[in-house]
Design a protein around this motif. Structure first.
Motif, short mmCIF file in Angstrom:
data_model
loop_
_atom_site.label_atom_id
_atom_site.label_comp_id
_atom_site.label_asym_id
_atom_site.label_seq_id
_atom_site.Cartn_x
_atom_site.Cartn_y
_atom_site.Cartn_z
N HIS A 25 -39.86 72.78 117.96
CA HIS A 25 -39.52 73.98 117.20
C HIS A 25 -40.68 74.41 116.31
N ASP A 28 -43.17 76.15 118.50
CA ASP A 28 -42.68 77.50 118.85
C ASP A 28 -42.90 78.47 117.70
N ALA A 32 -45.26 81.84 117.42
CA ALA A 32 -44.72 83.14 117.00
C ALA A 32 -45.50 83.73 115.84
N ASP A 195 -31.79 75.32 108.10
CA ASP A 195 -31.11 74.81 109.29
C ASP A 195 -30.23 73.67 108.80
N SER A 208 -38.74 88.17 110.72
CA SER A 208 -38.75 88.37 112.16
C SER A 208 -39.48 87.24 112.89
N ARG A 211 -37.03 84.35 113.05
CA ARG A 211 -35.98 84.54 114.06
C ARG A 211 -36.54 84.41 115.47
N GLN A 212 -37.74 84.92 115.70
CA GLN A 212 -38.35 84.82 117.01
C GLN A 212 -38.77 83.39 117.33
N LEU A 214 -37.74 80.60 115.99
CA LEU A 214 -36.63 79.65 115.95
C LEU A 214 -35.40 80.22 116.64
N ARG A 215 -35.61 80.92 117.72
CA ARG A 215 -34.49 81.58 118.41
C ARG A 215 -33.48 80.58 118.98
N TYR A 216 -33.90 79.32 119.13
CA TYR A 216 -32.98 78.29 119.62
C TYR A 216 -32.41 77.44 118.49
N ASP A 218 -30.11 77.36 114.85
CA ASP A 218 -29.10 78.07 114.08
C ASP A 218 -29.50 78.07 112.61
#
Length: 245
Positions: A25, A28, A32, A195, A208, A211-212, A214-216, A218
């Protein structure tokens, strides 16, 4: 325009699979964040054993495939306080000279900066440092004013007004590796989000990007760090915020 991102690991027992998922994560989210700068990329970990970092010219997309990056990720354990990344859009200081890239290490401090400073040469005269990049003035100022003691939120709040320019920063001190400090003025953004499942506080320059990247994950609704404030982030999940203007 540079990007800052990272995570603070709140107290929780974590399996090897949990830690590996957090590493993925983090990667990722770092990729991003490259939308805010592709000239150089770096990251640092804050552990009880000390602070480690790595950085290199180039985009985050390339950086996360390097052995150096995953070697750094391997230092993330249950005891890790925080992990911070940076993507650079170079202004002053050529990115091919890796000393100008972030994280910047001065004495016991390791930090990252988004923004541009205009009185860095004046700061250098008072608190000398070797790097060409203007961002180094922040950490030289904090280190010099600390006078050999660990930095505190009060010290940061009293020091940042001496800088001319704009800024969002994240900084840790090797002498007190149980905390991470983040701060911003009113012109450079920085957002935090929780999280609650993995008990991690995430941060990034924009909501943004959070959110992009960490799109996986919650995550709770990202909230901006207040203008002109310093936040102390610890593994206890408490966020202590102090105004500095």
């Amino acid at each position: 325009m540079c990007g800052i991102m990272g995570m603070v690991l709140n107290q929780k027992q974590r399996s090897d699979d949990d830690l590996e998922l957090l590493r993925m994560h983090f990667a990722d989210l770092l990729v991003a964040t490259q939308i805010r700068g592709r000239n150089a990329t770096g990251a640092f970990t804050v552990n009880p054993s000390g602070i480690r970092y790595t950085k290199a010219p180039g985009s985050a997309k390339d950086f996360v495939f390097s052995l150096e990056f995953w070697g750094l990720m391997d230092t993330i354990t249950e005891e890790t306080t925080a992990v911070v990344g940076h993507t650079r859009f170079a202004t002053k200081g050529c990115p091919t000279c890796n000393a100008n890239n972030h994280p910047i290490n001065i004495d016991s401090l390791t930090g990252v900066h988004n923004g541009v400073l205009y009185n860095d040469d004046d700061i250098r005269d008072q608190y000398p440092y070797d790097q060409e990049v203007d961002s180094a003035a922040i950490f030289a100022l904090l280190s010099g004013r600390a006078k050999g003691n660990p930095i505190t939120a009060d010290l940061i709040a009293n020091s940042l007004p001496k800088l001319e320019g704009d800024m969002a920063i994240a900084v840790a001190d090797n002498r007190s590796p149980d905390k991470l400090f983040v701060a911003r003025d009113d012109s450079r953004p920085l957002f935090l989000a929780n999280d609650n499942t993995q008990r991690v506080t995430w941060m990034a320059s924009t909501s943004s990007i959070l959110r992009q990247g960490l799109r996986y994950v919650d995550i709770a609704n990202p909230q901006p760090l207040p203008d002109f404030s310093v936040a102390t982030l610890t593994s206890g999940a408490n966020i202590d915020i102090k105004k500095w203007n």
